[in-house]
Scaffold this motif. Structure first.
Motif: not given
Length: 227
Positions: A68-94
């Motif tokens: 509920d807290t994540v929903e009220s904060w704005g889950s769409v933007n938060f999910a996008d931030d996490l997706a970019m973090e995963i993408t950056d990590y994957a790039q660093s690992q090849g």
């Protein structure tokens, strides 16, 4: 300082504000990002010596209070931030993805506040996978957030089913798509309500040039090409 150390520090700064609202038993940003990285590593499948495929979809399962807290904060933007973090990590690992990365929040009433689980689909039928590398020559900035175009067709819209989700009520559920062709990238309107503008010209489709601005609803998209 190593790549992973920098990754963890940037992640902690990025998510500290979010998780300060969770209460006495707080979810720690570094723990969450570390769990995501472990999930990426555990699901990696070697296609060849040079190609390693990882899932593109990740589920974060939270307690009711945290969900509920994540929903009220704005889950769409938060999910996008996490997706970019995963993408950056994957790039660093090849690592490579077969589609754009997507993070989905889920609720589990049996979890305690502050606890979470990470899951992702197992990569199957690796011989049938069409490889696409996150290190692409084409990228787009959507409302100042950068996304690599990692597959032949990438959809943008308000729906969670779109490859790139835009939190904008003036954007249709699946508003436009970007298609990589032998001639370059073509932006195409998908029958949206408000249409698509390229360099302020209303159009149904357009072959994009580096630096072109695409407008959908109130949202701005800037196209980047290394060619």
């Amino acid at each position: 300082m190593g790549v992973l150390d920098k990754f963890e520090q940037s992640s902690e700064k990025l998510f500290n504000k979010v998780f300060s609202h969770f209460g006495s038993k707080e979810l720690k940003p570094v723990e969450l990002v570390t769990a995501l990285k472990k999930e990426v590593d555990s699901k990696m499948v070697s296609i060849s010596i040079e190609k390693k495929l990882v899932p593109n979809q990740y589920h974060i399962i939270l307690s009711t209070a945290d969900f509920d807290t994540v929903e009220s904060w704005g889950s769409v933007n938060f999910a996008d931030d996490l997706a970019m973090e995963i993408t950056d990590y994957a790039q660093s690992q090849g690592y490579s993805f077969s589609a754009a990365v997507k993070v989905i929040f889920e609720e589990n009433v049996e979890l305690e506040k502050g606890d979470f689980k990470i899951s992702s689909p197992k990569v199957e039928n690796k011989e049938e996978v069409v490889m696409t590398s996150p290190k692409t020559e084409y990228m787009i900035d959507v409302n100042d957030r950068r996304y690599p175009l990692t597959k032949t067709i990438t959809t943008v819209g308000r729906s969670s089913e779109a490859d790139i989700v835009v939190d904008d009520t003036s954007v249709s559920r699946k508003h436009i798509q970007f298609e990589i062709t032998s001639n370059g990238v073509i932006a195409k309107d998908l029958g949206s309500t408000n249409g698509m503008r390229v360099e302020d010209h209303l159009t149904a489709d357009a072959l994009l040039l580096n630096g072109n601005t695409i407008t959908i609803g109130r949202s701005k998209i800037i196209f980047h090409s290394k060619n």
